[in-house]
Scaffold this motif. Structure first.
Motif: not given
Ligand code: ZN
Ligand code: ARG
Ligand code: CA
Length: 255
Positions: A225, A164-165, A168, A174
Protein backbone atom coordinates in the motif's frame (compact mmCIF):
# COMPACT_ATOMS: atom_id res chain seq x y z
CA UNK A 1 1.05 -21.15 -21.97
CA UNK A 2 3.99 -20.15 -24.06
CA UNK A 3 4.19 -16.55 -25.15
CA UNK A 4 2.32 -13.48 -24.04
CA UNK A 5 -1.40 -12.94 -23.67
CA UNK A 6 -2.99 -9.54 -24.32
CA UNK A 7 -6.23 -8.81 -22.51
CA UNK A 8 -8.79 -6.52 -24.20
CA UNK A 9 -9.77 -3.62 -21.98
CA UNK A 10 -12.82 -1.37 -22.12
CA UNK A 11 -12.57 1.87 -20.14
CA UNK A 12 -15.86 3.39 -18.99
CA UNK A 13 -15.27 7.04 -18.16
CA UNK A 14 -18.21 7.92 -15.90
CA UNK A 15 -18.00 11.67 -15.32
CA UNK A 16 -19.99 14.24 -13.41
CA UNK A 17 -17.77 17.16 -14.45
CA UNK A 18 -15.76 17.95 -17.57
CA UNK A 19 -12.57 17.51 -15.57
CA UNK A 20 -13.53 13.93 -14.68
CA UNK A 21 -14.02 13.23 -18.40
CA UNK A 22 -10.32 12.39 -18.71
CA UNK A 23 -8.52 12.59 -22.04
CA UNK A 24 -7.76 9.73 -24.37
CA UNK A 25 -4.10 10.47 -23.64
CA UNK A 26 -4.57 9.88 -19.92
CA UNK A 27 -6.20 6.52 -20.72
CA UNK A 28 -3.38 5.54 -23.09
CA UNK A 29 -0.86 6.41 -20.37
CA UNK A 30 -2.53 3.90 -18.03
CA UNK A 31 -2.50 1.09 -20.60
CA UNK A 32 1.18 1.76 -21.22
CA UNK A 33 1.95 1.64 -17.48
CA UNK A 34 0.07 -1.66 -17.09
CA UNK A 35 2.12 -3.13 -19.93
CA UNK A 36 5.37 -1.93 -18.42
CA UNK A 37 4.53 -3.12 -14.90
CA UNK A 38 3.24 -6.56 -15.89
CA UNK A 39 6.24 -7.16 -18.18
CA UNK A 40 8.82 -5.89 -15.63
CA UNK A 41 9.66 -3.22 -18.23
CA UNK A 42 9.02 -0.34 -15.80
CA UNK A 43 12.10 1.90 -15.62
CA UNK A 44 12.04 1.95 -11.80
CA UNK A 45 12.42 -1.85 -11.51
CA UNK A 46 16.12 -1.11 -10.94
CA UNK A 47 15.15 0.23 -7.50
CA UNK A 48 14.20 -3.24 -6.24
CA UNK A 49 16.76 -4.19 -3.55
CA UNK A 50 19.44 -6.48 -5.02
CA UNK A 51 18.40 -9.37 -2.76
CA UNK A 52 14.98 -9.48 -4.47
CA UNK A 53 16.03 -8.74 -8.05
CA UNK A 54 15.99 -12.50 -8.82
CA UNK A 55 12.29 -12.63 -7.86
CA UNK A 56 11.21 -9.83 -10.22
CA UNK A 57 8.72 -11.35 -12.65
CA UNK A 58 7.76 -10.68 -16.23
CA UNK A 59 4.21 -12.05 -16.07
CA UNK A 60 3.87 -12.28 -19.88
CA UNK A 61 0.46 -10.60 -19.47
CA UNK A 62 -0.31 -7.50 -21.56
CA UNK A 63 -3.31 -5.22 -22.07
CA UNK A 64 -4.80 -3.33 -25.00
CA UNK A 65 -7.85 -1.17 -25.53
CA UNK A 66 -10.55 -3.23 -27.20
CA UNK A 67 -10.76 -2.84 -30.97
CA UNK A 68 -14.14 -4.59 -31.37
CA UNK A 69 -17.26 -4.01 -29.30
CA UNK A 70 -19.52 -6.90 -28.22
CA UNK A 71 -21.35 -6.67 -31.58
CA UNK A 72 -18.08 -7.08 -33.46
CA UNK A 73 -17.98 -3.48 -34.64
CA UNK A 74 -14.82 -1.32 -34.49
CA UNK A 75 -14.31 0.65 -31.26
CA UNK A 76 -11.57 2.61 -29.54
CA UNK A 77 -12.33 0.76 -26.29
CA UNK A 78 -13.39 3.96 -24.53
CA UNK A 79 -16.97 4.64 -23.38
CA UNK A 80 -17.88 8.07 -22.06
CA UNK A 81 -20.98 8.47 -19.89
CA UNK A 82 -22.20 11.61 -18.13
CA UNK A 83 -23.63 10.99 -14.66
CA UNK A 84 -25.61 13.08 -12.21
CA UNK A 85 -23.87 11.38 -9.30
CA UNK A 86 -21.06 13.42 -7.81
CA UNK A 87 -19.17 10.37 -6.52
CA UNK A 88 -19.37 6.60 -6.25
CA UNK A 89 -18.64 4.07 -3.52
CA UNK A 90 -17.50 0.45 -3.46
CA UNK A 91 -20.45 -0.45 -1.24
CA UNK A 92 -23.10 -0.48 -3.96
CA UNK A 93 -21.17 -0.80 -7.27
CA UNK A 94 -23.47 1.89 -8.70
CA UNK A 95 -20.83 2.92 -11.24
CA UNK A 96 -21.19 -0.49 -12.89
CA UNK A 97 -24.79 -0.08 -14.04
CA UNK A 98 -26.51 2.49 -16.25
CA UNK A 99 -29.62 2.08 -14.07
CA UNK A 100 -27.74 3.63 -11.14
CA UNK A 101 -25.90 6.42 -12.94
CA UNK A 102 -22.96 4.35 -14.15
CA UNK A 103 -22.13 2.30 -17.23
CA UNK A 104 -23.01 -1.32 -17.95
CA UNK A 105 -20.09 -3.72 -18.34
CA UNK A 106 -19.19 -5.38 -21.59
CA UNK A 107 -19.18 -9.20 -21.28
CA UNK A 108 -16.69 -9.74 -18.51
CA UNK A 109 -15.49 -13.07 -19.84
CA UNK A 110 -14.17 -11.29 -22.94
CA UNK A 111 -13.18 -7.84 -21.66
CA UNK A 112 -11.49 -6.42 -18.60
CA UNK A 113 -13.93 -3.67 -17.62
CA UNK A 114 -12.32 -0.60 -16.09
CA UNK A 115 -14.58 2.09 -14.68
CA UNK A 116 -12.97 5.49 -14.13
CA UNK A 117 -14.91 7.91 -11.95
CA UNK A 118 -14.87 10.08 -8.85
CA UNK A 119 -14.76 7.80 -5.79
CA UNK A 120 -15.99 8.77 -2.35
CA UNK A 121 -13.51 9.65 0.38
CA UNK A 122 -9.91 8.70 -0.26
CA UNK A 123 -10.60 5.45 -2.07
CA UNK A 124 -8.20 5.07 -5.01
CA UNK A 125 -9.76 1.99 -6.51
CA UNK A 126 -11.24 -1.44 -5.95
CA UNK A 127 -11.46 -4.73 -7.78
CA UNK A 128 -13.59 -7.85 -8.02
CA UNK A 129 -11.76 -11.15 -7.58
CA UNK A 130 -12.29 -13.98 -10.08
CA UNK A 131 -15.39 -16.10 -9.53
CA UNK A 132 -17.76 -13.25 -8.66
CA UNK A 133 -20.92 -12.06 -10.39
CA UNK A 134 -20.26 -11.30 -14.11
CA UNK A 135 -22.22 -8.04 -14.13
CA UNK A 136 -19.94 -6.39 -11.57
CA UNK A 137 -16.66 -7.93 -12.70
CA UNK A 138 -13.72 -5.62 -13.33
CA UNK A 139 -11.87 -2.80 -11.61
CA UNK A 140 -12.85 0.74 -10.60
CA UNK A 141 -10.21 3.46 -10.46
CA UNK A 142 -10.43 7.04 -9.26
CA UNK A 143 -9.84 9.39 -12.22
CA UNK A 144 -7.12 11.21 -10.29
CA UNK A 145 -5.18 7.95 -9.83
CA UNK A 146 -5.55 6.73 -13.43
CA UNK A 147 -2.52 6.96 -15.71
CA UNK A 148 0.25 9.49 -15.15
CA UNK A 149 -1.06 12.73 -16.69
CA UNK A 150 -4.13 14.95 -16.88
CA UNK A 151 -6.10 14.85 -13.62
CA UNK A 152 -3.70 12.65 -11.63
CA UNK A 153 -2.71 13.80 -8.13
CA UNK A 154 0.41 12.92 -6.13
CA UNK A 155 1.40 10.62 -4.56
CA UNK A 156 -0.82 8.27 -6.59
CA UNK A 157 0.09 9.76 -9.96
CA UNK A 158 2.04 6.94 -11.62
CA UNK A 159 -0.75 4.54 -12.56
CA UNK A 160 0.03 1.95 -9.90
CA UNK A 161 -3.53 1.83 -8.57
CA UNK A 162 -4.61 0.02 -11.73
CA UNK A 163 -1.58 -2.29 -11.53
CA UNK A 164 -2.60 -3.16 -7.95
CA UNK A 165 -6.31 -3.60 -8.74
CA UNK A 166 -5.66 -5.72 -11.83
CA UNK A 167 -3.47 -7.86 -9.56
CA UNK A 168 -6.58 -8.48 -7.43
CA UNK A 169 -8.66 -9.11 -10.58
CA UNK A 170 -6.11 -11.85 -11.38
CA UNK A 171 -6.50 -13.34 -7.88
CA UNK A 172 -3.65 -11.72 -5.94
CA UNK A 173 -4.17 -10.87 -2.29
CA UNK A 174 -2.49 -8.07 -0.38
CA UNK A 175 1.08 -8.98 0.44
CA UNK A 176 0.51 -8.71 4.20
CA UNK A 177 -2.32 -11.28 4.11
CA UNK A 178 -5.16 -8.96 5.19
CA UNK A 179 -4.95 -9.79 8.89
CA UNK A 180 -4.47 -6.25 10.14
CA UNK A 181 -1.06 -5.97 11.78
CA UNK A 182 -0.88 -9.68 12.60
CA UNK A 183 1.71 -12.16 11.45
CA UNK A 184 -0.63 -15.04 10.54
CA UNK A 185 -2.20 -13.64 7.35
CA UNK A 186 -1.12 -15.35 4.16
CA UNK A 187 -1.16 -14.06 0.59
CA UNK A 188 -0.89 -17.67 -0.63
CA UNK A 189 2.30 -16.81 -2.47
CA UNK A 190 5.44 -18.61 -1.26
CA UNK A 191 8.14 -16.16 -2.37
CA UNK A 192 6.73 -13.03 -0.71
CA UNK A 193 7.98 -12.59 2.87
CA UNK A 194 5.46 -12.86 5.68
CA UNK A 195 4.86 -9.32 6.90
CA UNK A 196 2.78 -7.56 9.55
CA UNK A 197 0.49 -4.88 8.17
CA UNK A 198 0.43 -2.89 4.96
CA UNK A 199 3.07 -0.21 4.40
CA UNK A 200 2.24 3.33 3.34
CA UNK A 201 4.23 6.29 2.10
CA UNK A 202 7.83 5.66 1.07
CA UNK A 203 9.45 3.13 3.46
CA UNK A 204 13.20 2.60 3.50
CA UNK A 205 14.82 -0.82 3.13
CA UNK A 206 14.89 -2.88 5.25
CA UNK A 207 11.59 -2.58 7.09
CA UNK A 208 11.34 -5.53 9.46
CA UNK A 209 8.16 -7.05 10.90
CA UNK A 210 7.08 -10.56 11.97
CA UNK A 211 10.71 -11.67 12.48
CA UNK A 212 11.25 -11.39 8.72
CA UNK A 213 14.78 -9.98 8.99
CA UNK A 214 17.28 -9.31 7.64
CA UNK A 215 15.45 -8.24 4.49
CA UNK A 216 12.06 -7.53 6.04
CA UNK A 217 8.87 -6.57 4.21
CA UNK A 218 8.75 -6.54 0.43
CA UNK A 219 7.08 -3.13 0.62
CA UNK A 220 8.04 -2.30 -2.98
CA UNK A 221 5.60 -4.94 -4.21
CA UNK A 222 2.54 -3.74 -6.17
CA UNK A 223 0.30 -5.57 -3.69
CA UNK A 224 1.45 -3.47 -0.71
CA UNK A 225 0.00 0.00 0.00
CA UNK A 226 2.91 2.41 -0.52
CA UNK A 227 2.90 5.54 -2.67
CA UNK A 228 3.00 4.91 -6.41
CA UNK A 229 6.70 5.80 -6.55
CA UNK A 230 7.42 3.16 -3.89
CA UNK A 231 6.06 0.07 -5.70
CA UNK A 232 7.78 -1.56 -8.66
CA UNK A 233 7.54 -5.37 -8.72
CA UNK A 234 5.50 -8.56 -8.87
CA UNK A 235 7.29 -11.76 -7.84
CA UNK A 236 7.63 -15.03 -9.71
CA UNK A 237 5.16 -16.60 -7.27
CA UNK A 238 2.62 -13.84 -7.91
CA UNK A 239 3.10 -14.25 -11.65
CA UNK A 240 2.47 -17.99 -11.33
CA UNK A 241 -0.72 -17.29 -9.36
CA UNK A 242 -2.02 -14.76 -11.91
CA UNK A 243 -1.25 -17.07 -14.80
CA UNK A 244 -2.98 -19.93 -12.99
CA UNK A 245 -6.03 -17.67 -12.80
CA UNK A 246 -5.81 -17.25 -16.57
CA UNK A 247 -5.75 -21.05 -16.95
CA UNK A 248 -8.66 -21.40 -14.49
CA UNK A 249 -11.43 -18.96 -13.60
CA UNK A 250 -10.40 -16.47 -16.31
CA UNK A 251 -9.55 -19.01 -19.02
CA UNK A 252 -12.08 -17.35 -21.34
CA UNK A 253 -9.39 -14.76 -22.10
CA UNK A 254 -7.02 -17.36 -23.53
CA UNK A 255 -8.96 -18.11 -26.70
ZN1 ZN B 1 -5.88 -3.86 -2.70
N1 ARG C 1 -7.62 -0.12 -2.99
C1 ARG C 1 -6.47 0.61 -2.56
C2 ARG C 1 -6.91 1.95 -1.96
O1 ARG C 1 -7.83 2.57 -2.45
C3 ARG C 1 -5.53 0.84 -3.72
C4 ARG C 1 -4.15 1.18 -3.30
C5 ARG C 1 -3.26 1.40 -4.49
N2 ARG C 1 -1.99 1.95 -4.10
C6 ARG C 1 -1.29 2.81 -4.82
N3 ARG C 1 -0.12 3.24 -4.43
N4 ARG C 1 -1.77 3.31 -5.94
O2 ARG C 1 -6.34 2.42 -1.00
CA1 CA D 1 3.57 -14.74 1.65
Amino acid sequence: RSGTISIPVVVHVVHNTDEQNISDGQIYSQIEILNQDFRAANPDVTQVPPVWQPLVADTMIEFHLATRNPNGDPTDGIIRVRTTRSSFSHHDDAVKSSATGGADPWPSDQYLNMWVCQLRGGLLGYAQFPGGPPDTDGVVIRHSAFGNMGTVAQPFHLGRTATHEVGHWLNLYHIWGDDGQGCSGDDKVADTPNQGGGNTGMPTFPHISCNNGPNGDMFMNYMDYTDDAGMMMFTTGQSTRMNACLEGPRASFLI
